[in-house]
Design a protein around this motif. Structure first.
Motif, PDB file in Angstrom:
ATOM      1  N   LEU A  36      99.654-105.279 -24.729  1.00  0.00           N
ATOM      2  CA  LEU A  36      98.446-106.004 -25.134  1.00  0.00           C
ATOM      3  C   LEU A  36      97.265-105.298 -24.491  1.00  0.00           C
ATOM      4  N   ASN A  37      96.469-104.619 -25.290  1.00  0.00           N
ATOM      5  CA  ASN A  37      95.329-103.875 -24.758  1.00  0.00           C
ATOM      6  C   ASN A  37      94.240-104.807 -24.251  1.00  0.00           C
ATOM      7  N   HIS A  38      93.652-104.432 -23.122  1.00  0.00           N
ATOM      8  CA  HIS A  38      92.484-105.148 -22.605  1.00  0.00           C
ATOM      9  C   HIS A  38      91.397-105.143 -23.671  1.00  0.00           C
ATOM     10  N   PHE A  39      90.640-106.241 -23.769  1.00  0.00           N
ATOM     11  CA  PHE A  39      89.659-106.318 -24.854  1.00  0.00           C
ATOM     12  C   PHE A  39      88.407-105.488 -24.585  1.00  0.00           C
ATOM     13  N   VAL A  40      87.921-105.465 -23.346  1.00  0.00           N
ATOM     14  CA  VAL A  40      86.643-104.808 -23.058  1.00  0.00           C
ATOM     15  C   VAL A  40      86.831-103.342 -22.687  1.00  0.00           C
ATOM     16  N   ALA A  41      87.644-103.071 -21.665  1.00  0.00           N
ATOM     17  CA  ALA A  41      87.793-101.697 -21.169  1.00  0.00           C
ATOM     18  C   ALA A  41      88.402-100.794 -22.242  1.00  0.00           C
ATOM     19  N   GLY A  42      87.708 -99.731 -22.557  1.00  0.00           N
ATOM     20  CA  GLY A  42      88.208 -98.762 -23.532  1.00  0.00           C
ATOM     21  C   GLY A  42      88.061 -99.179 -24.982  1.00  0.00           C
ATOM     22  N   ASN A  43      87.386-100.296 -25.243  1.00  0.00           N
ATOM     23  CA  ASN A  43      87.215-100.772 -26.622  1.00  0.00           C
ATOM     24  C   ASN A  43      85.980-100.107 -27.233  1.00  0.00           C
ATOM     25  N   ARG A  44      86.192 -99.249 -28.224  1.00  0.00           N
ATOM     26  CA  ARG A  44      85.085 -98.517 -28.863  1.00  0.00           C
ATOM     27  C   ARG A  44      84.408 -99.350 -29.955  1.00  0.00           C
ATOM     28  N   ARG A  45      84.932-100.555 -30.241  1.00  0.00           N
ATOM     29  CA  ARG A  45      84.409-101.352 -31.363  1.00  0.00           C
ATOM     30  C   ARG A  45      83.677-102.608 -30.893  1.00  0.00           C
ATOM     31  N   LEU A  46      83.201-102.606 -29.676  1.00  0.00           N
ATOM     32  CA  LEU A  46      82.436-103.759 -29.187  1.00  0.00           C
ATOM     33  C   LEU A  46      81.057-103.798 -29.851  1.00  0.00           C
ATOM     34  N   PRO A  47      80.469-104.981 -29.992  1.00  0.00           N
ATOM     35  CA  PRO A  47      79.090-105.061 -30.498  1.00  0.00           C
ATOM     36  C   PRO A  47      78.147-104.216 -29.647  1.00  0.00           C
ATOM     37  N   GLU A  48      77.144-103.649 -30.293  1.00  0.00           N
ATOM     38  CA  GLU A  48      76.244-102.706 -29.616  1.00  0.00           C
ATOM     39  C   GLU A  48      75.506-103.327 -28.437  1.00  0.00           C
ATOM     40  N   GLU A  49      75.254-104.641 -28.505  1.00  0.00           N
ATOM     41  CA  GLU A  49      74.457-105.258 -27.435  1.00  0.00           C
ATOM     42  C   GLU A  49      75.230-105.430 -26.132  1.00  0.00           C
ATOM     43  N   ILE A  50      76.545-105.198 -26.158  1.00  0.00           N
ATOM     44  CA  ILE A  50      77.336-105.282 -24.933  1.00  0.00           C
ATOM     45  C   ILE A  50      77.360-103.907 -24.292  1.00  0.00           C
ATOM     46  N   SER A  51      76.786-103.803 -23.107  1.00  0.00           N
ATOM     47  CA  SER A  51      76.619-102.521 -22.429  1.00  0.00           C
ATOM     48  C   SER A  51      77.717-102.328 -21.384  1.00  0.00           C
ATOM     49  N   LEU A  52      78.358-101.157 -21.425  1.00  0.00           N
ATOM     50  CA  LEU A  52      79.433-100.831 -20.485  1.00  0.00           C
ATOM     51  C   LEU A  52      79.096 -99.554 -19.725  1.00  0.00           C
ATOM     52  N   PRO A  53      79.530 -99.440 -18.467  1.00  0.00           N
ATOM     53  CA  PRO A  53      79.410 -98.156 -17.770  1.00  0.00           C
ATOM     54  C   PRO A  53      80.272 -97.113 -18.489  1.00  0.00           C
ATOM     55  N   PRO A  54      79.912 -95.838 -18.423  1.00  0.00           N
ATOM     56  CA  PRO A  54      80.667 -94.804 -19.148  1.00  0.00           C
ATOM     57  C   PRO A  54      82.160 -94.791 -18.829  1.00  0.00           C
ATOM     58  N   ASP A  55      82.529 -94.996 -17.549  1.00  0.00           N
ATOM     59  CA  ASP A  55      83.952 -94.928 -17.201  1.00  0.00           C
ATOM     60  C   ASP A  55      84.744 -96.076 -17.803  1.00  0.00           C
TER      61      ASP A  55
END
Length: 331
Positions: A285-304
């Motif tokens: 079961l993949n984590h939803f946030v980390a490594g997810n390339r399909r998140l809405p644009e307004e959700i900002s993640l650090p590059p790593d």
């Protein structure tokens, strides 16, 4: 309203001090996302971002190489030179003689809330309790509500009651990673977490995702009811609430929100069930946030975090045949 009032008074009390600057509280978790598996026992969790006081800076250091969902950081507190911008009421901690500092200034941030050079969760929690207790009488809510502080080492928990209603609040505190929706927070992730360990949390990013869905969803959308139904269904089983929430978030990101209305209710419940079965069988079961390339644009993640390989929340099923057999049986 209560947390906004607290934020205002935090600003008044801590102005010109050498304690962390407390930002406006962010509601996280099921109570603020609009669902809860236990409506009769809701805990309102808020995360209060902290920024360094004048003359100091925060530096996040990865504390371990554990699997990503439980990565721990340490918050190193560094003194900054203020010689060139100091006023008459402020001396430079870095270059002023120690005796003079002790004579003219209150105890330093490093002396009060840190262990060595690192921000200490337990000391910070005790400081929060003192603030909450001291400020409460000044708040408008204190006229009609009674405050009861509850024990906790890594957060500030309290209950407010007026005889008819009761609300339980947990104040977590954390430091933002870069300018993103990812924080390191005081929340415990393991049976024992060192006092200088700050686990990475995705709670704010997940809350932002539910806000994004709410803005798009039709008025009769039942996506939250689907999530609530399944989290209640699995209470007492080995599937965690976070497992079900992760599966529903993946589906919300793949199935248009227009297909979560009443007439599609049973179909969506079957989708959740089928996805749980497939993930248990595949032990993945993949984590939803980390490594997810399909998140809405307004959700900002650090590059790593953005570029990471999605961590497997079912890693334990892949390494423990007994746990896998139990999960299949409970499904």
């Amino acid at each position: 309203d209560l947390m906004d009032n607290y934020t205002i008074f935090f600003g008044h009390v801590l102005a010109n001090s050498f304690y962390p600057v407390l930002q406006r509280a962010i509601g996280v978790g099921s109570a603020f996302e609009g669902w809860s598996p236990r409506e009769q026992d809701v805990v309102y969790r808020v995360l209060i971002p902290m920024t360094p006081p004048r003359g100091h800076s925060f530096h996040l250091e990865l504390d371990s190489a554990e699997e990503r969902p439980v990565r721990n950081f340490r918050v190193r507190v560094q003194l900054e030179c203020t010689c060139t911008r100091q006023g008459e009421d402020m001396q430079c901690f870095l270059h002023q003689p120690e005796e003079e500092l002790r004579r003219n200034q209150e105890p330093s941030f490093l002396d009060t809330l840190c262990t060595g050079s690192y921000l200490d969760v337990h000391k910070t929690a005790r400081w929060f309790y003192q603030l909450v207790r001291a400020i409460w009488p000044a708040l408008p809510q204190s006229h009609n509500w009674h405050l009861v502080l509850l024990p906790s080492r890594r957060s500030c928990q309290f209950k407010v009651t007026n005889g008819r209603e009761s609300f339980r609040v947990e104040m977590l505190f954390g430091v933002r990673r870069d300018d993103s929706h990812i924080f390191v927070s005081s929340q415990t992730r393991e049976a024992y977490t060192q006092s200088t360990s700050w686990p990475e949390t995705f709670a704010v990013a997940e809350a932002e995702f539910f806000k994004h869905i709410a803005r798009q969803a039709p008025p009769d959308s039942l996506h939250l009811k689907c999530l609530q139904f399944f989290t209640r269904l699995q209470l007492g089983l080995s599937f965690s609430t976070y497992t079900i929430k992760t599966i529903v978030m993946h589906l919300l990101n793949a199935v248009p929100v227009s297909r979560w209305c009443r007439r599609h209710f049973l179909r969506r419940l079957m989708d959740i069930s089928d996805n749980l079965r497939l993930c248990v069988e595949a032990k993945c079961l993949n984590h939803f946030v980390a490594g997810n390339r399909r998140l809405p644009e307004e959700i900002s993640l650090p590059p790593d975090v953005q570029m990471a390989e999605p961590p497997n929340l079912f890693h334990h099923l892949a390494t423990d045949p007994v746990a896998h057999s139990q999960a299949l049986g409970e499904y």
